[in-house]
Enzyme design. Structure first.
Site, PDB file in Angstrom:
ATOM      1  N   SER A 146       1.463  -5.698  -1.572  1.00  0.00           N
ATOM      2  CA  SER A 146       2.602  -5.248  -1.635  1.00  0.00           C
ATOM      3  C   SER A 146       3.303  -5.452  -3.022  1.00  0.00           C
ATOM      4  O   SER A 146       3.061  -6.410  -3.667  1.00  0.00           O
ATOM      5  CB  SER A 146       3.755  -5.763  -0.659  1.00  0.00           C
ATOM      6  OG  SER A 146       5.030  -5.372  -0.911  1.00  0.00           O
ATOM      7  N   TYR A 160       7.543 -12.627   4.047  1.00  0.00           N
ATOM      8  CA  TYR A 160       6.586 -11.176   3.589  1.00  0.00           C
ATOM      9  C   TYR A 160       6.264 -11.401   2.196  1.00  0.00           C
ATOM     10  O   TYR A 160       4.825 -11.227   1.954  1.00  0.00           O
ATOM     11  CB  TYR A 160       7.728 -10.069   3.722  1.00  0.00           C
ATOM     12  CG  TYR A 160       6.689  -8.939   3.438  1.00  0.00           C
ATOM     13  CD1 TYR A 160       6.110  -8.178   4.681  1.00  0.00           C
ATOM     14  CD2 TYR A 160       7.080  -8.293   2.419  1.00  0.00           C
ATOM     15  CE1 TYR A 160       5.405  -6.848   4.326  1.00  0.00           C
ATOM     16  CE2 TYR A 160       6.151  -7.065   2.298  1.00  0.00           C
ATOM     17  CZ  TYR A 160       5.548  -6.450   3.307  1.00  0.00           C
ATOM     18  OH  TYR A 160       4.981  -5.199   2.956  1.00  0.00           O
TER      19      TYR A 160
HETATM   20  P1  NAP Z   1       3.602   0.225  10.020  1.00  0.00           P
HETATM   21  O1  NAP Z   1       3.578   1.728  10.409  1.00  0.00           O
HETATM   22  O2  NAP Z   1       4.628  -0.499  10.584  1.00  0.00           O
HETATM   23  O3  NAP Z   1       1.980  -0.022  10.267  1.00  0.00           O
HETATM   24  C1  NAP Z   1       1.618  -1.709  10.491  1.00  0.00           C
HETATM   25  C2  NAP Z   1       0.302  -1.589  11.078  1.00  0.00           C
HETATM   26  O4  NAP Z   1      -0.041  -2.900  11.411  1.00  0.00           O
HETATM   27  C3  NAP Z   1       0.383  -0.786  12.539  1.00  0.00           C
HETATM   28  O5  NAP Z   1      -0.445   0.009  12.749  1.00  0.00           O
HETATM   29  C4  NAP Z   1       0.213  -2.132  13.262  1.00  0.00           C
HETATM   30  O6  NAP Z   1      -0.220  -1.678  14.623  1.00  0.00           O
HETATM   31  C5  NAP Z   1      -0.422  -3.259  12.739  1.00  0.00           C
HETATM   32  N1  NAP Z   1      -0.405  -4.418  13.027  1.00  0.00           N
HETATM   33  C6  NAP Z   1       0.884  -5.294  12.881  1.00  0.00           C
HETATM   34  N2  NAP Z   1       0.572  -6.440  13.429  1.00  0.00           N
HETATM   35  C7  NAP Z   1      -0.795  -6.470  13.961  1.00  0.00           C
HETATM   36  C8  NAP Z   1      -1.547  -7.510  14.432  1.00  0.00           C
HETATM   37  N3  NAP Z   1      -1.360  -8.630  14.937  1.00  0.00           N
HETATM   38  N4  NAP Z   1      -2.771  -7.148  14.735  1.00  0.00           N
HETATM   39  C9  NAP Z   1      -3.276  -5.893  14.404  1.00  0.00           C
HETATM   40  N5  NAP Z   1      -2.620  -4.958  13.972  1.00  0.00           N
HETATM   41  C10 NAP Z   1      -1.412  -5.195  13.763  1.00  0.00           C
HETATM   42  O7  NAP Z   1       3.864  -0.032   8.363  1.00  0.00           O
HETATM   43  P2  NAP Z   1       2.963   0.263   7.109  1.00  0.00           P
HETATM   44  O8  NAP Z   1       4.151   0.636   6.056  1.00  0.00           O
HETATM   45  O9  NAP Z   1       2.014   1.636   7.475  1.00  0.00           O
HETATM   46  O10 NAP Z   1       2.320  -0.966   6.579  1.00  0.00           O
HETATM   47  C11 NAP Z   1       0.783  -1.019   6.432  1.00  0.00           C
HETATM   48  C12 NAP Z   1       0.462  -2.019   5.297  1.00  0.00           C
HETATM   49  O11 NAP Z   1       1.180  -1.797   4.253  1.00  0.00           O
HETATM   50  C13 NAP Z   1       1.137  -3.389   5.812  1.00  0.00           C
HETATM   51  O12 NAP Z   1       0.635  -4.373   5.399  1.00  0.00           O
HETATM   52  C14 NAP Z   1       2.483  -3.648   4.772  1.00  0.00           C
HETATM   53  O13 NAP Z   1       2.819  -4.686   4.626  1.00  0.00           O
HETATM   54  C15 NAP Z   1       1.675  -2.677   3.806  1.00  0.00           C
HETATM   55  N6  NAP Z   1       2.958  -2.001   2.561  1.00  0.00           N
HETATM   56  C16 NAP Z   1       3.745  -1.079   3.164  1.00  0.00           C
HETATM   57  C17 NAP Z   1       4.546  -0.649   2.260  1.00  0.00           C
HETATM   58  C18 NAP Z   1       5.609   0.406   2.510  1.00  0.00           C
HETATM   59  O14 NAP Z   1       6.249   0.851   1.921  1.00  0.00           O
HETATM   60  N7  NAP Z   1       5.244   1.244   3.736  1.00  0.00           N
HETATM   61  C19 NAP Z   1       4.656  -1.139   0.985  1.00  0.00           C
HETATM   62  C20 NAP Z   1       4.040  -2.196   0.554  1.00  0.00           C
HETATM   63  C21 NAP Z   1       3.024  -2.636   1.571  1.00  0.00           C
HETATM   64  P3  NAP Z   1      -0.013  -2.329  16.307  1.00  0.00           P
HETATM   65  O15 NAP Z   1       1.478  -2.753  16.172  1.00  0.00           O
HETATM   66  O16 NAP Z   1      -0.757  -1.250  17.132  1.00  0.00           O
HETATM   67  O17 NAP Z   1      -0.792  -3.705  16.143  1.00  0.00           O
END
Ligand code: NAP
Length: 255
Positions: A146, A160
């Site tokens: 991130s 985080y």
């Molecule tokens: P999201 O829609 O909340 O997706 C998070 C994913 O992680 C879900 O598929 C969830 O699936 C999975 N997850 C959470 N805990 C888990 C566990 N213990 N075991 C296996 N899977 C798990 O959020 P997102 O924004 O798409 O985030 C995806 C990644 O991008 C994350 O690492 C986040 O930190 C990173 N990121 C996002 C942004 C942004 O702006 N969106 C920016 C920077 C970085 P289940 O709940 O089904 O397990």
């Protein structure tokens, strides 16, 4: 034939995507399939993984759903084992599973801090270990870190930020351990802000104001802008790149 575009193709490869049940991870699974890879979809919510599975199947590629909590090393091992049993190999791992949090440091309970580190940092390590044990030279690991691993947040996000900065350090070290010796490249992507279930928890006006003020492009990112970076780092197009963190953040970390 367009030779440079061929470098981005993933035909015959197998990719594991953690956190493929929603948001960015579901998009990455689809993008990797569009580039030619068969995809293993891992997360806890199987019903949501099935939705991603259907989308992947529409590209004509194979998809395998595996229920897994990445904070458990044994479940990561089981994902890798089932991937090889069903699809024959693992060439790509996208460590995308992650959880967000925003709790002031003086009030954050130990369990909450541990939970975030356990998924975002430890989980990525367990999945990398499990997959790397089975990867052949030419493989690639892409860790989704991130921008908050690089610069300060506007919210209280000790857990985080620490997890994502840790993931960038992990990327550097696994790269030096595995790239030369085993031919497994390891890189990270540092996304800025993209619409997902995670960012939906932030009040919209607050998020847009922050992004306008702190990024050069002044807007949220769009899924395909990250998909392109993931396919690039997963593919032979980036064969001389390892140990690096690519910021896809509209210029936020360049301020
Ligand atoms: P999201 O829609 O909340 O997706 C998070 C994913 O992680 C879900 O598929 C969830 O699936 C999975 N997850 C959470 N805990 C888990 C566990 N213990 N075991 C296996 N899977 C798990 O959020 P997102 O924004 O798409 O985030 C995806 C990644 O991008 C994350 O690492 C986040 O930190 C990173 N990121 C996002 C942004 C942004 O702006 N969106 C920016 C920077 C970085 P289940 O709940 O089904 O397990």
């Amino acid at each position: 034939m367009n030779q440079v575009l061929d470098l981005f193709r993933l035909d015959g490869k197998v990719a594991v995507v953690t956190g493929a049940s929603s948001g960015l991870g579901a998009g990455f699974a689809l993008a990797l399939a569009q580039a030619g890879a068969d995809v293993v979809l891992a997360a806890r919510r199987v019903d949501r993984l099935r939705d991603t599975e259907k989308q992947v199947a529409e590209t004509g590629r194979r998809a395998l759903t595996v229920a897994a909590d990445v904070s458990d090393p044994e479940q990561c091992e089981a994902v890798a084992e089932q991937a090889v049993a069903a699809l024959g190999r693992i060439d790509i791992l996208v460590n995308n599973a992650g959880v967000g949090t925003a709790i002031p440091a003086l009030r954050e309970p130990p369990g909450e801090f541990r939970r975030v580190i356990d998924v975002n940092l430890n989980g990525a390590y367990w999945a990398a270990q499990a997959c790397a044990r089975r990867m052949e030279p030419g493989s690639s690991i892409v860790n989704i870190a991130s921008v908050l691993g690089l610069i300060k947040s506007y919210a209280p996000q000790a857990a985080y930020a620490a997890s994502k900065a840790g993931l960038i350090g992990l990327t550097r070290d696994l790269s030096q351990q595995w790239s030369g010796r085993r031919g497994i490249r390891v890189n990270a992507i540092a996304p800025g802000y993209f619409a997902s279930e995670m960012t939906a928890e932030i009040p919209e006006d607050q998020l847009l104001t922050f992004v306008r003020q702190t990024s050069t492009l002044g807007r949220l990112g769009v899924q395909h802008e990250l998909d392109a970076a993931v396919v690039f780092l997963a593919s032979p197009a980036s064969s001389y790149i390892t140990g690096t963190t690519l910021a896809v953040d509209g210029g936020m970390s360049g301020h």
